[in-house]
Design a protein around this motif. Sequence first.
Motif, short mmCIF file in Angstrom:
data_model
loop_
_atom_site.label_atom_id
_atom_site.label_comp_id
_atom_site.label_asym_id
_atom_site.label_seq_id
_atom_site.Cartn_x
_atom_site.Cartn_y
_atom_site.Cartn_z
N PRO A 1 0.83 -1.21 0.00
CA PRO A 1 0.00 0.00 0.00
C PRO A 1 0.87 1.26 0.00
CG PRO A 1 0.08 -0.96 2.19
CD PRO A 1 0.77 -1.93 1.29
N SER A 2 0.39 2.29 -0.66
CA SER A 2 1.10 3.57 -0.70
C SER A 2 0.57 4.43 0.44
CB SER A 2 0.87 4.25 -2.05
OG SER A 2 1.53 5.50 -2.08
N LEU A 3 1.36 4.58 1.50
CA LEU A 3 0.94 5.28 2.71
C LEU A 3 1.80 6.52 2.92
CD1 LEU A 3 0.65 2.09 4.96
CD2 LEU A 3 -1.20 3.24 3.72
N VAL A 4 1.22 7.51 3.55
CA VAL A 4 1.91 8.78 3.76
C VAL A 4 2.70 8.78 5.06
CG1 VAL A 4 1.61 11.27 4.05
CG2 VAL A 4 0.16 10.02 2.42
N HIS A 5 2.08 8.32 6.12
CA HIS A 5 2.69 8.45 7.45
C HIS A 5 3.19 7.12 8.02
CE1 HIS A 5 1.30 12.59 7.59
NE2 HIS A 5 0.08 12.18 7.26
#
Length: 507
Positions: A5-9
């Motif tokens: 998954p492409s996650l920010v934090h």
Amino acid sequence: MTEYPSLVHISVAALIGEAGGDPWKVDETLQSGDPGAIADLGRAFYSAGACTAETYAEFEQAQQRFRASWNRENGEHPINDSAEVQRATTRLMVQRDQLPAIGADLSNIAANLAETQRFSGMQVENLNTQLHYIDALIDQALAHDQDTSALEDNAIAATSGVLHQVEALRDDYGAKLEASLTDLRAEHGYDPAPIEDVDGDGQPGLEQRGRESTDYYDANQRAKDEALVNSDGPMTQEKADAAARLRDFATATNPAADADARRLAGERLDDFRMAHFVGPLPKDPILGGDARSRAQGRLDLQRKLEQGLYGLPPMSADQATQALDEGEQFGRVVAVKEAMTALTSQGMSEDGAKLVINDLLHRAGDVADGASLPLKGVETYAEGVPQGRHAKLTDLLSPEDAKIWRPIAKYAGTAGDVLQFGIAVNDFIHGGDNKYEELGSATGGIFGGAAAGWGAAAAAGSLTGPWTTAAIVVAATFLGGLGGENLGGRIGGYFDPSMAGGGGKSW
């Protein structure tokens, strides 16, 4: 391919470390399998024979399960179905009345894999959704200068939970796959080598290893071979071997070449690579040895078969490699059948015997998981399986089978593979005085050169059936020398002249 998954934090790498494993990687291993290709091969075997009502019901049930879980239009790894059925019946001596049962077993493998892929994919998809939601909550919390540690713990807990779930799915599928492979070898006399690349067990098959070794050869050995071949001086064996490898590389990388020729060329490059591999390797759970000893023996026999082994006509490189492959497949069948016969001859049920054999295969798989460590300190059979994902063997067997098993387990406790185990039990049955402790070091590799003469004699003296002479030499070579007269005599029985007319020993 399973995507992270492409996650920010949230750092996925940190998440994997905290969770204790990578659920996406486990799922990717399962998703790499191709149930469609296995199902197609199963239908080909089923259609080639005359089925019974029982086989029809089993096949149809497996097909229904497969269709309920498989949602892809076509398989990504087509297998030459008709050629494999023809090879099984003419070169591996599979009896025609076994073909529908083989088809049903292959269909069950396809259904089990498709179901496992679907459930594993759902778990990972749900995890990705949950992590995106937690990541968004962390974004909001940071915007309001709030503590995010609880949310981070939730992300770790979710990942850890899914990891355990997909690992359980993988392990359950692996156990079912091994059970099906044991059935195919022990009951139907067929070793399903064509599905190795598509069964989703995480272990590369012949074609995948060939592709990887072709790339390895290009990066590490090709320039050296070119320099040697182009150097001055006579055509030595070393120079001839280098020239052969260069031809194999040209074939393996030529998209216009025949598919079988590319595959066989890749196998020879893989044998070269593994013969020179440095470091510990997992043991072959059926025939013993490891990939290095196997490759070294194959390279030696490859050369001899091409030159004309024991008066046999010289073979082409592809004919020799195919003979080696078939000899290995036949050897796996014989080793499993010998172990089954040894156990059932003492009164153990067939189901109990299969549990024992599959337990040994699982033990070898557990060791392979730690293949970076030396292969020593493996539990003996007499101690059962007190830890890990498997129950203790004596708890899985019926009371009657457990009673038969205990004295055998005590005697054969040091056997580390199916071939060793079958020979050890035969030794126990015939009153052998020596506990079977040193056979592992005696095997050296799959192909035992000491039995070469026996193999040639067996091939020359008893073969009138359809099976490839050279493949019999190979099977006899690595089985005859390890099993002595008892095992050798049994193998010889499989080559009875009456088999030529279909009236020989039924698999």
